[in-house]
Design an enzyme around this catalytic site. Structure first.
Site, PDB file in Angstrom:
ATOM      1  CG  HIS A 283      -2.060   0.870   1.240  1.00  0.00           C
ATOM      2  ND1 HIS A 283      -2.456   1.611   0.168  1.00  0.00           N
ATOM      3  CD2 HIS A 283      -2.903   1.234   2.264  1.00  0.00           C
ATOM      4  CE1 HIS A 283      -3.486   2.381   0.507  1.00  0.00           C
ATOM      5  NE2 HIS A 283      -3.763   2.176   1.778  1.00  0.00           N
ATOM      6  CG  HIS A 322      -4.469   0.447  -8.159  1.00  0.00           C
ATOM      7  ND1 HIS A 322      -5.792   0.394  -7.822  1.00  0.00           N
ATOM      8  CD2 HIS A 322      -3.885   1.312  -7.303  1.00  0.00           C
ATOM      9  CE1 HIS A 322      -6.002   1.212  -6.799  1.00  0.00           C
ATOM     10  NE2 HIS A 322      -4.866   1.780  -6.467  1.00  0.00           N
ATOM     11  CG  ASP A 379       2.903   4.679  -3.887  1.00  0.00           C
ATOM     12  OD1 ASP A 379       2.935   5.882  -3.588  1.00  0.00           O
ATOM     13  OD2 ASP A 379       2.265   3.830  -3.263  1.00  0.00           O
TER      14      ASP A 379
HETATM   15  N1  ACO Z   1       4.569  -7.078 -10.326  1.00  0.00           N
HETATM   16  C1  ACO Z   1       4.430  -8.307 -10.879  1.00  0.00           C
HETATM   17  N2  ACO Z   1       3.288  -8.989 -10.944  1.00  0.00           N
HETATM   18  C2  ACO Z   1       2.213  -8.416 -10.411  1.00  0.00           C
HETATM   19  C3  ACO Z   1       2.270  -7.131  -9.814  1.00  0.00           C
HETATM   20  C4  ACO Z   1       3.495  -6.465  -9.803  1.00  0.00           C
HETATM   21  N3  ACO Z   1       3.608  -5.247  -9.266  1.00  0.00           N
HETATM   22  N4  ACO Z   1       1.037  -6.793  -9.367  1.00  0.00           N
HETATM   23  C5  ACO Z   1       0.241  -7.834  -9.667  1.00  0.00           C
HETATM   24  N5  ACO Z   1       0.943  -8.792 -10.289  1.00  0.00           N
HETATM   25  C6  ACO Z   1       0.429 -10.062 -10.810  1.00  0.00           C
HETATM   26  C7  ACO Z   1       0.276 -11.070  -9.693  1.00  0.00           C
HETATM   27  O1  ACO Z   1       1.435 -11.849  -9.532  1.00  0.00           O
HETATM   28  C8  ACO Z   1      -0.910 -11.873 -10.187  1.00  0.00           C
HETATM   29  O2  ACO Z   1      -0.436 -12.739 -11.195  1.00  0.00           O
HETATM   30  P1  ACO Z   1      -1.100 -14.204 -11.430  1.00  0.00           P
HETATM   31  O3  ACO Z   1      -2.555 -13.932 -11.725  1.00  0.00           O
HETATM   32  O4  ACO Z   1      -0.334 -14.732 -12.597  1.00  0.00           O
HETATM   33  O5  ACO Z   1      -0.900 -14.945 -10.152  1.00  0.00           O
HETATM   34  C9  ACO Z   1      -1.792 -10.836 -10.865  1.00  0.00           C
HETATM   35  O6  ACO Z   1      -0.885  -9.806 -11.307  1.00  0.00           O
HETATM   36  C10 ACO Z   1      -2.839 -10.216  -9.951  1.00  0.00           C
HETATM   37  O7  ACO Z   1      -2.162  -9.668  -8.843  1.00  0.00           O
HETATM   38  P2  ACO Z   1      -2.751  -9.571  -7.401  1.00  0.00           P
HETATM   39  O8  ACO Z   1      -1.653  -9.429  -6.416  1.00  0.00           O
HETATM   40  O9  ACO Z   1      -3.755 -10.664  -7.167  1.00  0.00           O
HETATM   41  O10 ACO Z   1      -3.567  -8.214  -7.529  1.00  0.00           O
HETATM   42  P3  ACO Z   1      -4.189  -7.430  -6.339  1.00  0.00           P
HETATM   43  O11 ACO Z   1      -5.301  -6.637  -6.895  1.00  0.00           O
HETATM   44  O12 ACO Z   1      -4.477  -8.323  -5.199  1.00  0.00           O
HETATM   45  O13 ACO Z   1      -2.977  -6.497  -5.869  1.00  0.00           O
HETATM   46  C11 ACO Z   1      -1.461  -4.727  -5.713  1.00  0.00           C
HETATM   47  C12 ACO Z   1      -2.843  -5.171  -6.194  1.00  0.00           C
HETATM   48  C13 ACO Z   1      -1.279  -5.106  -4.218  1.00  0.00           C
HETATM   49  C14 ACO Z   1      -1.368  -3.199  -5.808  1.00  0.00           C
HETATM   50  C15 ACO Z   1      -0.378  -5.415  -6.581  1.00  0.00           C
HETATM   51  O14 ACO Z   1      -0.529  -5.014  -7.924  1.00  0.00           O
HETATM   52  C16 ACO Z   1       1.038  -5.126  -6.089  1.00  0.00           C
HETATM   53  O15 ACO Z   1       1.537  -5.826  -5.205  1.00  0.00           O
HETATM   54  N6  ACO Z   1       1.730  -4.078  -6.667  1.00  0.00           N
HETATM   55  C17 ACO Z   1       3.042  -3.711  -6.207  1.00  0.00           C
HETATM   56  C18 ACO Z   1       2.955  -2.897  -4.920  1.00  0.00           C
HETATM   57  C19 ACO Z   1       2.440  -1.512  -5.181  1.00  0.00           C
HETATM   58  O16 ACO Z   1       2.913  -0.801  -6.071  1.00  0.00           O
HETATM   59  N7  ACO Z   1       1.481  -1.090  -4.332  1.00  0.00           N
HETATM   60  C20 ACO Z   1       0.933   0.279  -4.386  1.00  0.00           C
HETATM   61  C21 ACO Z   1      -0.483   0.244  -4.852  1.00  0.00           C
HETATM   62  S1  ACO Z   1      -1.074   1.882  -4.991  1.00  0.00           S
HETATM   63  C22 ACO Z   1      -1.394   2.321  -3.451  1.00  0.00           C
HETATM   64  O17 ACO Z   1      -1.634   1.585  -2.544  1.00  0.00           O
HETATM   65  C23 ACO Z   1      -1.343   3.723  -3.180  1.00  0.00           C
END
Ligand code: ACO
Length: 445
Positions: A283, A322, A379
């Site tokens: 987050h 996201h 971010d």
């Molecule tokens: N890098 C690589 N792969 C990713 C990423 C990433 N940043 N984000 C998602 N994925 C992939 C996952 O591995 C998953 O793949 P799969 O379906 O093959 O298993 C798929 O995309 C879905 O990802 P989830 O984690 O289930 O998506 P969710 O909606 O739960 O998570 C989140 C969203 C937490 C923001 C995620 O994209 C992430 O971890 N991003 C990196 C951290 C980040 O930048 N957070 C800031 C968000 S903005 C904010 O809070 C202000």
């Protein structure tokens, strides 16, 4: 068992279509008709679906609340597919370009943009509440020199409830308003005290002649000069960052504020829960994680190897992806432009910006990221701006928390006045053992 229909409610239009959902339980053959209101069915309407009289009834299972509307809200509108973000109906792009953080905070709290007189009153109220009790300095001193400033912010904002014990009278609108002012006013002071503490520098008192962002820069960077004069361009960049972070509907930290606030606790404790949620790397801690990641990648040539690791599931590309945005995050576009402006002022262009730009370019054309609908989020670039402002990475989530405070409170205010809201208390699917007989310790293997 024969099929039967249980109609809890139904509305029809001229063509005979009904705003209902028909569900057939194939375990029993029964059909139920559930009302659809505002594109949702009521979770509790599922409870009537049972296989026997002593069955608890059907629940929905949704870890991470990916498809649950937990409240009605008129604060922020978000369309992730179209990349639209609006505070109280106003597009984020217009607010970032033409408004100020304090005006946006007013908008989020009151629902309307202020008149000149209202804005002046609001600004005055916030400005005269920026000081914190002297004892706050004492307990800040208790933290170790290398304490994480987000941990300090989390502890100190929660501790404010002990300075304002009447803040638990949350049924009183005037009282709620007082705490609203205090929280927005004091958050930058607490954040800067945390920064000064890790730097080993004396705490600086707020300067009420400066605007919200200018005062924050003074709290952070004033040294021996009698009057700190912030660069108006940096002041503006910071203000824009606060605007972009001000609210984002039911994200993890806002849900935490609402969840904890649903117990009717005081708003300082509820906001402390928001800070705690924001601390996490998935987050608000992501901006910190992005910079650490860029430093690790170090050079453009290392990007392909890094991305290979991401595709193999060994790494996560921080600042990408996201839960809601699946095409682009409008805040990222605005921040990218602001980063260039800040580098113009600070002179030195951060070489990591080039790594970030190249990383974005390659990732956006890469099959894995296209298939997973992964785009830069707010971010991805914010950390580079914070670094240009001379902030250590640990301060990045703290900056986020300052901006998000107005959104947390707007949601908290909405929640405590919403007659539909009850204490947050989800259900579970129990997976453990049952009905075990206690075993004396000497008889355990
Ligand atoms: N890098 C690589 N792969 C990713 C990423 C990433 N940043 N984000 C998602 N994925 C992939 C996952 O591995 C998953 O793949 P799969 O379906 O093959 O298993 C798929 O995309 C879905 O990802 P989830 O984690 O289930 O998506 P969710 O909606 O739960 O998570 C989140 C969203 C937490 C923001 C995620 O994209 C992430 O971890 N991003 C990196 C951290 C980040 O930048 N957070 C800031 C968000 S903005 C904010 O809070 C202000």
């Amino acid at each position: 068992m024969g099929a039967e229909t249980q109609t809890t409610d139904s509305r029809t239009d001229g063509a005979g279509a009904r705003d209902t959902l028909s569900v057939t339980d194939n375990r029993t053959g029964r059909t139920y008709e559930l009302p659809i209101v505002d594109g949702t069915v009521r979770g509790l309407d599922l409870r009537q679906i049972k296989v026997s009289d002593d069955d608890f009834g059907l629940m929905s299972y949704d870890p991470g609340y990916a498809n649950v509307a937990s409240c009605r809200s008129a604060v922020t509108y978000l369309d992730g597919e179209a990349g639209i973000l609006q505070y109280r109906g106003y597009p984020i792009e217009q607010l970032a370009e033409r408004s100020t953080y304090l005006e946006v905070a007013y908008l989020l709290i009151h629902g309307e943009l202020p008149t000149t007189v209202q804005l002046e009153e609001w600004r005055h109220e916030i400005t005269i509440h920026t000081f914190v009790h002297e004892n706050v300095k004492d307990f800040m001193q208790g933290f170790w020199h290398d304490a994480h400033p987000m941990g300090m912010l989390l502890g100190s904002v929660g501790a404010l409830s002990t300075f304002y014990p009447d803040a638990n009278e949350i049924g009183d609108p005037e009282n709620r308003y007082m705490q609203t002012i205090r929280l927005i006013a004091k958050m930058p002071t607490l954040a800067a005290f945390a920064f000064r503490h890790i730097k080993g520098q004396p705490y600086v008192y707020p300067d009420n002649d400066l605007n919200y962002a200018g005062n924050f820069l003074s709290l952070m960077y004033k040294m021996t000069e009698l009057k700190y004069e912030p660069d108006p361009r940096l002041e503006r960049a910071l203000d824009v960052l606060f605007i972009l972070h001000a609210d984002h509907e039911q994200n993890c930290s806002t849900s935490a504020v609402r969840g904890v606030g649903s117990s009717r606790v005081d708003p300082y404790s509820a906001v402390a829960a928001g800070v705690a949620a924001l601390y996490g790397p998935l987050h608000g801690g992501a901006n910190e994680a992005v910079l650490r990641m860029l430093k690790r990648i170090e050079r453009k040539e290392n990007i392909p190897d890094f991305l290979k690791g991401v595709e193999e599931g060994k790494e996560r590309l921080m600042g990408f992806g996201h839960r809601v945005y699946k095409n682009f995050d409008p805040r990222a576009t605005i921040i990218k432009a602001a980063a260039e402006d800040v580098f113009e002022v600070t002179g030195a262009r951060n070489p990591l910006l080039d790594v970030a730009l190249e990383l974005e370019k390659i990732a956006l054309g890469d099959e894995y990221f296209i298939a997973h609908k992964l785009y830069p989020n707010v971010d991805f670039y914010s950390g580079l701006i914070y670094e240009a402002l001379g902030l250590p990475v640990e301060m990045f989530p703290v900056m986020f928390a300052i901006g998000r405070t107005s959104g947390w409170i707007a949601n908290w205010l909405e929640q405590v006045q919403d007659p539909e809201q009850r204490i947050a208390r989800p259900r579970q699917i129990y997976t453990g053992d049952r009905d075990r007989e206690y075993v004396a310790i000497e008889q355990r293997g």
